[in-house]
Design a protein around this motif. Structure first.
Motif, PDB file in Angstrom:
ATOM      1  N   LEU A   1     -20.550   7.018   3.023  1.00 21.82           N
ATOM      2  CA  LEU A   1     -20.282   6.013   4.207  1.00 21.82           C
ATOM      3  C   LEU A   1     -19.073   5.296   3.745  1.00 21.82           C
ATOM      4  CD1 LEU A   1     -23.495   6.069   3.786  1.00 21.82           C
ATOM      5  CD2 LEU A   1     -23.160   5.463   5.943  1.00 21.82           C
ATOM      6  N   HIS A   2     -17.964   5.176   4.618  1.00 20.64           N
ATOM      7  CA  HIS A   2     -16.854   4.529   4.312  1.00 20.64           C
ATOM      8  C   HIS A   2     -16.257   3.445   5.359  1.00 20.64           C
ATOM      9  CE1 HIS A   2     -13.013   3.635   2.201  1.00 20.64           C
ATOM     10  NE2 HIS A   2     -12.186   4.223   3.344  1.00 20.64           N
ATOM     11  N   MET A   3     -16.223   2.213   5.002  1.00 21.10           N
ATOM     12  CA  MET A   3     -15.402   1.191   5.870  1.00 21.10           C
ATOM     13  C   MET A   3     -14.637   0.553   4.801  1.00 21.10           C
ATOM     14  SD  MET A   3     -18.567  -0.268   8.408  1.00 21.10           S
ATOM     15  CE  MET A   3     -19.885  -0.617   7.148  1.00 21.10           C
ATOM     16  N   ARG A   4     -14.173  -0.805   5.316  1.00 24.23           N
ATOM     17  CA  ARG A   4     -13.349  -1.547   4.211  1.00 24.23           C
ATOM     18  C   ARG A   4     -14.178  -2.766   4.306  1.00 24.23           C
ATOM     19  NH1 ARG A   4      -8.239   0.404   4.223  1.00 24.23           N
ATOM     20  NH2 ARG A   4      -8.455   2.671   3.505  1.00 24.23           N
ATOM     21  N   ALA A   5     -13.115  -3.937   4.029  1.00 23.63           N
ATOM     22  CA  ALA A   5     -13.792  -5.284   3.459  1.00 23.63           C
ATOM     23  C   ALA A   5     -14.507  -5.829   4.463  1.00 23.63           C
ATOM     24  CB  ALA A   5     -12.831  -6.271   3.286  1.00 23.63           C
TER      25      ALA A   5
ATOM     26  N   ALA B   1      -4.301  13.107  -3.352  1.00 27.62           N
ATOM     27  CA  ALA B   1      -3.745  11.764  -2.892  1.00 27.62           C
ATOM     28  C   ALA B   1      -4.135  10.536  -3.549  1.00 27.62           C
ATOM     29  CB  ALA B   1      -3.886  11.808  -1.359  1.00 27.62           C
ATOM     30  N   LEU B   2      -3.155   9.906  -4.028  1.00 26.80           N
ATOM     31  CA  LEU B   2      -3.789   8.510  -4.553  1.00 26.80           C
ATOM     32  C   LEU B   2      -3.198   7.420  -3.884  1.00 26.80           C
ATOM     33  CD1 LEU B   2      -2.775   9.259  -8.512  1.00 26.80           C
ATOM     34  CD2 LEU B   2      -5.157   8.887  -7.342  1.00 26.80           C
ATOM     35  N   HIS B   3      -4.139   6.408  -3.619  1.00 27.36           N
ATOM     36  CA  HIS B   3      -3.798   5.199  -2.855  1.00 27.36           C
ATOM     37  C   HIS B   3      -3.646   4.029  -3.772  1.00 27.36           C
ATOM     38  CE1 HIS B   3      -5.329   1.928   0.200  1.00 27.36           C
ATOM     39  NE2 HIS B   3      -4.024   1.647  -0.099  1.00 27.36           N
ATOM     40  N   TYR B   4      -2.293   3.633  -3.960  1.00 30.67           N
ATOM     41  CA  TYR B   4      -2.118   2.520  -4.953  1.00 30.67           C
ATOM     42  C   TYR B   4      -2.099   1.090  -3.958  1.00 30.67           C
ATOM     43  CZ  TYR B   4      -0.541   5.973  -8.114  1.00 30.67           C
ATOM     44  OH  TYR B   4      -0.304   7.179  -9.093  1.00 30.67           O
ATOM     45  N   SER B   5      -2.704   0.314  -4.695  1.00 36.23           N
ATOM     46  CA  SER B   5      -2.682  -1.104  -4.008  1.00 36.23           C
ATOM     47  C   SER B   5      -2.081  -2.032  -4.664  1.00 36.23           C
ATOM     48  CB  SER B   5      -4.140  -1.505  -3.956  1.00 36.23           C
ATOM     49  OG  SER B   5      -4.271  -3.020  -3.185  1.00 36.23           O
ATOM     50  N   ASN B   6      -0.893  -2.726  -4.313  1.00 35.05           N
ATOM     51  CA  ASN B   6      -0.040  -3.377  -4.839  1.00 35.05           C
ATOM     52  C   ASN B   6       0.373  -5.020  -4.238  1.00 35.05           C
ATOM     53  OD1 ASN B   6       2.160  -4.270  -6.923  1.00 35.05           O
ATOM     54  ND2 ASN B   6       3.568  -2.762  -6.101  1.00 35.05           N
ATOM     55  N   PRO B   7      -0.820  -5.887  -4.187  1.00 33.55           N
ATOM     56  CA  PRO B   7      -0.492  -7.065  -3.423  1.00 33.55           C
ATOM     57  C   PRO B   7       0.748  -8.017  -3.965  1.00 33.55           C
ATOM     58  CG  PRO B   7      -2.377  -6.867  -4.713  1.00 33.55           C
ATOM     59  CD  PRO B   7      -1.903  -5.649  -5.094  1.00 33.55           C
TER      60      PRO B   7
ATOM     61  N   ASP C   1       0.967  -1.154  -0.097  1.00 31.12           N
ATOM     62  CA  ASP C   1      -0.054   0.146   0.124  1.00 31.12           C
ATOM     63  C   ASP C   1       0.758   1.381   0.083  1.00 31.12           C
ATOM     64  OD1 ASP C   1      -3.136  -0.757   0.414  1.00 31.12           O
ATOM     65  OD2 ASP C   1      -1.791  -1.940   1.822  1.00 31.12           O
ATOM     66  N   THR C   2       0.582   2.145  -1.118  1.00 31.48           N
ATOM     67  CA  THR C   2       1.257   3.485  -0.997  1.00 31.48           C
ATOM     68  C   THR C   2       0.432   4.606  -1.295  1.00 31.48           C
ATOM     69  OG1 THR C   2       3.214   2.167  -2.068  1.00 31.48           O
ATOM     70  CG2 THR C   2       3.258   4.691  -2.241  1.00 31.48           C
ATOM     71  N   TYR C   3       0.669   5.774  -0.376  1.00 30.81           N
ATOM     72  CA  TYR C   3      -0.141   7.058  -0.598  1.00 30.81           C
ATOM     73  C   TYR C   3       0.910   7.894  -1.374  1.00 30.81           C
ATOM     74  CZ  TYR C   3      -3.998   5.213   2.227  1.00 30.81           C
ATOM     75  OH  TYR C   3      -4.972   4.738   2.734  1.00 30.81           O
TER      76      TYR C   3
ATOM     77  N   GLU D   1      -4.218   0.860   5.849  1.00 30.72           N
ATOM     78  CA  GLU D   1      -3.871  -0.174   4.957  1.00 30.72           C
ATOM     79  C   GLU D   1      -5.329  -0.773   4.440  1.00 30.72           C
ATOM     80  OE1 GLU D   1      -0.775  -0.014   4.098  1.00 30.72           O
ATOM     81  OE2 GLU D   1      -0.262   0.954   6.028  1.00 30.72           O
ATOM     82  N   SER D   2      -4.965  -1.435   3.030  1.00 30.04           N
ATOM     83  CA  SER D   2      -6.202  -1.932   2.459  1.00 30.04           C
ATOM     84  C   SER D   2      -6.965  -2.988   3.139  1.00 30.04           C
ATOM     85  CB  SER D   2      -5.857  -2.515   1.262  1.00 30.04           C
ATOM     86  OG  SER D   2      -5.084  -1.453   0.231  1.00 30.04           O
ATOM     87  N   GLU D   3      -6.131  -3.746   3.761  1.00 27.35           N
ATOM     88  CA  GLU D   3      -6.817  -4.899   4.917  1.00 27.35           C
ATOM     89  C   GLU D   3      -7.391  -4.021   6.130  1.00 27.35           C
ATOM     90  OE1 GLU D   3      -2.191  -4.904   5.792  1.00 27.35           O
ATOM     91  OE2 GLU D   3      -3.593  -4.720   3.965  1.00 27.35           O
TER      92      GLU D   3
END
Length: 312
Positions: A210-214, A130-136, A41-43, A276-278
């Motif tokens: 409304l913002h949550m994650r997985a 701000a860009l959030h990149y996901s690079n698993p 994860d990178t911002y 982080e994404s998770e």
């Protein structure tokens, strides 16, 4: 609560009408030639001063520049407004855009985000992207020369300056705290004392994100006035992390109102709150007008402006 269905189906028409309006101009901002870290994860950030030729204007819409064609995905973009040049000092959340589809957002006809190249009350002189990149797969060597936002603005000023109020844990103050396994409920209050301090005349909320994650299961904000519930004003009953969760219920917040935001998670394993994404979050971005000086209201009665996000 009641959602006017005409507001849901007409967003595309509103955007097309706005593009055809000769009084509306476009300004594109993006991270040209941005190397992407091999971290998971990178911002990445870039500041854009408002061009000198835009003396005083209102932002009326945003569209993302499209899907970044690479093995690394852009999870989302965030935009903040700064009242000084070079993104110095106070930063206020304005917009969030997902990049797994063509995402856009329009403001109501009576309001816009105030921008300008010269100093002025409630006027943003610079914007921070701000860009959030996901690079698993932790791929190295990718460069992003494409991702960003197209900002539509008009110099024919609208009646109101718009703004965003972040309810819940907007500052991610619970970063690092663990969620228990199974269902868990987290509640944050924006108390009567806070709205009484900052709101002098009622503000109109026209949208909520409304913002949550997985692991998010349900999320809602309930409004109280003089101890009596006015009902749930923004809600998602079955949270889907890969889609934007908009609440299009229009309502007013008066001085002394109490706003209580609740997030419900369903977890098989322990997960922490964080960036982080998770990780998990609990933020209701409330879009409203006219602008007041209240930016955050929620975690441990945070009220006012508590500094910029570590991620905006």
């Amino acid at each position: 609560f009641f959602v006017d269905p005409s507001r849901v189906v007409s967003l595309t028409d509103q955007l097309n009408t706005m593009k055809a309006n000769p009084e509306v101009q476009a300004w594109t901002i993006k991270l040209d030639g941005n190397p992407i870290s091999p971290e998971v994860d990178t911002y990445n950030y870039k500041c854009f001063n408002v061009p000198e030729y835009i003396l005083d204007a209102h932002i009326v819409a945003f569209v993302n520049t499209g899907v970044f064609q690479t093995n690394v995905s852009v999870h989302h973009a965030q935009l903040a407004g700064c009242q000084a040049k070079n993104c110095i000092g106070r930063k206020e959340y304005l917009h969030r855009s997902r990049f797994n589809f063509a995402d856009y957002s329009t403001l109501p006809e009576e309001a816009g985000y105030r921008i300008g190249s010269s100093e002025g009350t409630e006027r943003y002189q610079s914007l921070r992207l701000a860009l959030h990149y996901s690079n698993p797969d932790q791929i190295s060597g990718d460069v992003d020369s494409f991702s960003g936002l197209i900002i539509f603005y008009t110099t024919k000023l609208r009646k109101h300056n718009a703004a965003v109020l972040e309810l819940g844990d907007g500052m991610i103050k619970q970063r690092g705290k663990m969620l228990p396994g199974g269902l868990s409920k987290w509640t944050f209050s924006c108390p009567e004392e806070c709205t009484a301090q900052y709101i002098t005349t009622p503000i109109t909320v026209y949208k909520s994100v409304l913002h949550m994650r997985a692991l998010g299961h349900q999320m809602y904000t309930e409004q109280f006035r003089k101890g009596r519930s006015l009902g749930i004003q923004s809600q998602v009953q079955y949270f889907e992390p890969n889609s934007p969760e908009f609440g299009l219920n229009v309502f007013k917040v008066a001085p002394g109102d109490h706003l209580k935001t609740t997030c419900i998670y369903d977890s098989d394993t322990s997960t922490k709150m964080g960036l982080e994404s998770e990780d998990e979050m609990c933020i209701n971005h409330v879009f409203y007008y006219p602008r007041i000086d209240l930016v955050y209201c929620g975690y441990q009665a945070t009220c006012g402006y508590a500094g910029p996000h570590s991620w905006v």
